[in-house]
Design an enzyme around this catalytic site. Structure first.
Site, PDB file in Angstrom:
ATOM      1  N   HIS A  63       0.835  -1.200   0.000  1.00  0.00           N
ATOM      2  CA  HIS A  63       0.000   0.000   0.000  1.00  0.00           C
ATOM      3  C   HIS A  63       0.874   1.256   0.000  1.00  0.00           C
ATOM      4  CE1 HIS A  63      -2.696   2.887   2.322  1.00  0.00           C
ATOM      5  NE2 HIS A  63      -3.461   2.541   1.304  1.00  0.00           N
ATOM      6  N   HIS A  71      -1.359  10.199  -2.876  1.00  0.00           N
ATOM      7  CA  HIS A  71      -2.634   9.823  -2.261  1.00  0.00           C
ATOM      8  C   HIS A  71      -3.548  11.001  -2.005  1.00  0.00           C
ATOM      9  CE1 HIS A  71      -5.388   9.041   1.108  1.00  0.00           C
ATOM     10  NE2 HIS A  71      -5.564   7.901   0.483  1.00  0.00           N
TER      11      HIS A  71
HETATM   12  O1  G3P Z   1      -6.599   1.386  -2.294  1.00  0.00           O
HETATM   13  C1  G3P Z   1      -6.898   0.710  -1.125  1.00  0.00           C
HETATM   14  C2  G3P Z   1      -6.800   1.719  -0.101  1.00  0.00           C
HETATM   15  O2  G3P Z   1      -5.603   2.348  -0.415  1.00  0.00           O
HETATM   16  C3  G3P Z   1      -7.905   2.715  -0.156  1.00  0.00           C
HETATM   17  O3  G3P Z   1      -7.689   3.681   0.744  1.00  0.00           O
HETATM   18  O4  G3P Z   1      -7.286   6.016   1.165  1.00  0.00           O
HETATM   19  O5  G3P Z   1      -5.437   4.402   1.396  1.00  0.00           O
HETATM   20  O6  G3P Z   1      -6.269   5.002  -0.835  1.00  0.00           O
HETATM   21  P1  G3P Z   1      -6.603   4.816   0.594  1.00  0.00           P
HETATM   22 CA    CA Z   2      -5.273   3.618  -2.507  1.00  0.00          CA
END
Ligand code: G3P
Ligand code: CA
Length: 384
Positions: free
Chosen positions: A52, A94
């Site tokens: 992530h 992000h």
């Molecule tokens: O993409 C999965 C997760 O990353 C979604 O939440 O806010 O971390 O992009 P976020």
């Molecule tokens: Ca994400």
């Protein structure tokens, strides 16, 4: 045989060379839909390790060391959030604004609150996307993180292609309503790099390394937006898609709840949010299926959050056992976000999920029975 090989061969053995549409047409019925059975029918690694924003526990999110570390550890996928600059360049970042993890307030004080789309790539490249990490996490700080640049999609692809392991890309269209046509832009960008179309070499020939990038699910798309899911279906029908789940306005209908209390943490507030009904949850699964998605990405509650584990990524519980079962019965894989601790890996694994978005791919690989290299030593070796 190392588990990594086993996991990928499970995929190769059944679906690796089949178009996604053909395996979906053979979606399992309820009796055969659980866990590993489903992931052998859809060409995505079983127990997928999705880094992530890269290995973002150990290095600043969405920067080169985070992605290079994830690749070297042996993550199946590098996850990124896609946005578009004022001059049309695709970048991995992000937040929709730049204040949390860059020095935008110093470099462009008049535009400190402006969205990413208000900056050209040349302007974004002037920002320091690493020093915030050193300040926030001094125990994991490294001098080399200071001054790290925001990355373009092309630069993330370079990293994915640049090592012994060949991870895939798991790309989220972030705030897609602000970027009309970004799905088509992405299709062109991926095609220009040879990341669309038939893989050049069958993944089954890769026996000693991650080879997701050589398989038909080398790119996975993800979005919270129904409109973007439909646009992705139109732009890249052959690319597997996942619908991310949330509860609240524009997402799954919530059950009535009290507003956030003055002393209540955001994580505690999120934890109180529940779906209005199984039907409300099912409506989102129905939409995902109707638009050819192969899976869902539900939010989770993080129960282990002392010491090294933070609650930054603890949201609402959308991967209860019945929810995972409902998705599997619909032929949908389940990749919950964002899970970092062994206790939480175990809890969701028992519910039958098919992989995790994680900031700590080393911890997940270890949990899955592998012996990843020490992240600190890898970062040293990578020159950070
Ligand atoms: O993409 C999965 C997760 O990353 C979604 O939440 O806010 O971390 O992009 P976020
Ligand atoms: Ca994400």
């Amino acid at each position: 045989m190392p588990i990594k090989i086993h996991r990928w061969l499970l995929v190769c053995g059944v679906g690796a060379l089949l178009p996604v549409s053909s395996v979906l047409a053979d979606a399992p019925n309820a009796g055969e839909s659980r866990g590993a059975t489903l992931c052998t029918k859809i060409p995505v690694p079983c127990e997928a390790v999705i880094a992530h924003r890269g290995a973002s526990f150990m290095a600043p999110e969405s920067t080169a060391p985070a992605y290079r570390l994830a690749r070297e550890l042996g993550a199946d996928y590098l996850e990124l959030d896609l946005q578009r600059t004022k001059d049309g360049q695709l970048v991995a970042i992000h937040d929709n604004t730049l204040g949390r993890n860059t020095n935008v307030a110093e470099v462009f004080p008049a535009r400190a609150e402006a969205p990413v789309s208000a900056f050209t790539l040349a302007e974004l490249k002037q920002l320091d996307a690493g020093s915030w990490f050193n300040a926030a996490y001094p125990e994991r700080a490294r001098d080399a993180y200071a001054g790290l640049p925001i990355l373009t999609l092309d630069e993330v692809i370079d990293i994915a292609e640049g090592g012994r392991h060949r991870p895939g890309l798991y790309i989220e269209t972030k705030v897609p309503d602000q970027f009309p046509g970004i799905e088509q832009d992405l299709r062109e960008a991926l095609a220009s790099r040879g990341w669309l179309g038939e893989p050049e070499s069958p993944a089954a020939s890769e026996r000693d390394r991650v080879s997701v990038a050589d398989g038909p699910a080398r790119v996975m798309m993800q979005t919270f937006s129904r409109a973007s899911l439909a646009a992705l279906e139109e732009a890249m029908p052959e690319v597997p898609r996942v619908l991310l789940l949330w509860v609240g306005e524009g997402s799954i209908e919530p059950a009535p709840s009290q507003p956030q209390g003055d002393e209540e943490s955001l994580a505690d507030y999120y934890a109180r949010q529940t779906v209005a009904s199984p039907e409300a949850y099912g409506q989102w699964l129905d939409f995902a299926k109707a638009h050819g998605a192969i899976g869902i990405g539900p939010s989770t509650i993080q129960t282990e959050h002392d010491g090294a584990f933070s609650r930054q990524f603890s949201y609402m519980e959308l991967a209860e056992s019945w929810m995972v079962g409902m998705a599997h019965d619909d032929g949908l894989l389940v990749h919950p976000y964002t899970v970092d601790s062994p206790a939480d890996f175990a809890r969701y694994q028992q519910r039958g999920v098919d992989g995790f978005f994680t900031n700590r791919p080393a911890a997940l690989l270890e949990f899955l029975g592998q012996t990843p290299a020490d992240p600190q030593q890898l970062l040293d070796r990578l020159g950070y």
